[in-house]
Design a protein around this motif. Sequence first.
Motif, PDB file in Angstrom:
ATOM      1  N   VAL A  58       0.835  -1.201   0.000  1.00  0.00           N
ATOM      2  CA  VAL A  58       0.000   0.000   0.000  1.00  0.00           C
ATOM      3  C   VAL A  58       0.874   1.257   0.000  1.00  0.00           C
ATOM      4  N   ALA A  59       1.929   1.280   0.809  1.00  0.00           N
ATOM      5  CA  ALA A  59       2.835   2.433   0.840  1.00  0.00           C
ATOM      6  C   ALA A  59       3.450   2.685  -0.530  1.00  0.00           C
ATOM      7  N   GLY A  60       3.806   1.614  -1.212  1.00  0.00           N
ATOM      8  CA  GLY A  60       4.365   1.757  -2.554  1.00  0.00           C
ATOM      9  C   GLY A  60       3.354   2.330  -3.531  1.00  0.00           C
ATOM     10  N   ALA A  61       2.106   1.914  -3.405  1.00  0.00           N
ATOM     11  CA  ALA A  61       1.057   2.423  -4.293  1.00  0.00           C
ATOM     12  C   ALA A  61       0.805   3.904  -4.041  1.00  0.00           C
ATOM     13  N   ILE A  62       0.858   4.300  -2.783  1.00  0.00           N
ATOM     14  CA  ILE A  62       0.606   5.703  -2.433  1.00  0.00           C
ATOM     15  C   ILE A  62       1.777   6.591  -2.840  1.00  0.00           C
ATOM     16  N   SER A  63       2.991   6.128  -2.582  1.00  0.00           N
ATOM     17  CA  SER A  63       4.175   6.948  -2.855  1.00  0.00           C
ATOM     18  C   SER A  63       4.625   6.872  -4.308  1.00  0.00           C
ATOM     19  N   GLY A  64       4.198   5.823  -5.007  1.00  0.00           N
ATOM     20  CA  GLY A  64       4.668   5.631  -6.373  1.00  0.00           C
ATOM     21  C   GLY A  64       6.034   4.971  -6.443  1.00  0.00           C
ATOM     22  N   GLU A  65       6.572   4.602  -5.298  1.00  0.00           N
ATOM     23  CA  GLU A  65       7.872   3.937  -5.232  1.00  0.00           C
ATOM     24  C   GLU A  65       7.687   2.503  -4.791  1.00  0.00           C
ATOM     25  N   LYS A  66       8.422   1.606  -5.416  1.00  0.00           N
ATOM     26  CA  LYS A  66       8.353   0.202  -5.023  1.00  0.00           C
ATOM     27  C   LYS A  66       8.992   0.060  -3.649  1.00  0.00           C
ATOM     28  N   GLN A  67       8.263  -0.540  -2.735  1.00  0.00           N
ATOM     29  CA  GLN A  67       8.742  -0.744  -1.375  1.00  0.00           C
ATOM     30  C   GLN A  67       9.219  -2.181  -1.211  1.00  0.00           C
ATOM     31  N   PRO A  68      10.356  -2.385  -0.568  1.00  0.00           N
ATOM     32  CA  PRO A  68      10.792  -3.775  -0.341  1.00  0.00           C
ATOM     33  C   PRO A  68       9.877  -4.453   0.668  1.00  0.00           C
TER      34      PRO A  68
END
Length: 86
Positions: A58-68
């Motif tokens: 979800v954090a990756g979707a919100i920030s636009g950055e792939k999260q590990p």
Amino acid sequence: REAAVANDATYVDLARPSRGHDVCEGKAAWINGQQNRPDVALSFHPFQSGMAAMAQVVAGAISGEKQPLPAGDAEPPEGSIIRGTA
């Protein structure tokens, strides 16, 4: 998905990232199986590791950055879990 689009919200599909982490995947499972394990997860509820992994998606979707994806269970901050004395 339709409700998110209709309300100008971001829809995050967790089906694809959670593949291979279902209740039958042993240590790789994000979700507990049928058994109740009150100190770990109730039946068919996410494990701490599953919640952390889904939060990263979800954090990756919100920030636009792939999260590990996290490795292992996260430790909650000290004092954040209050257990009843009854």
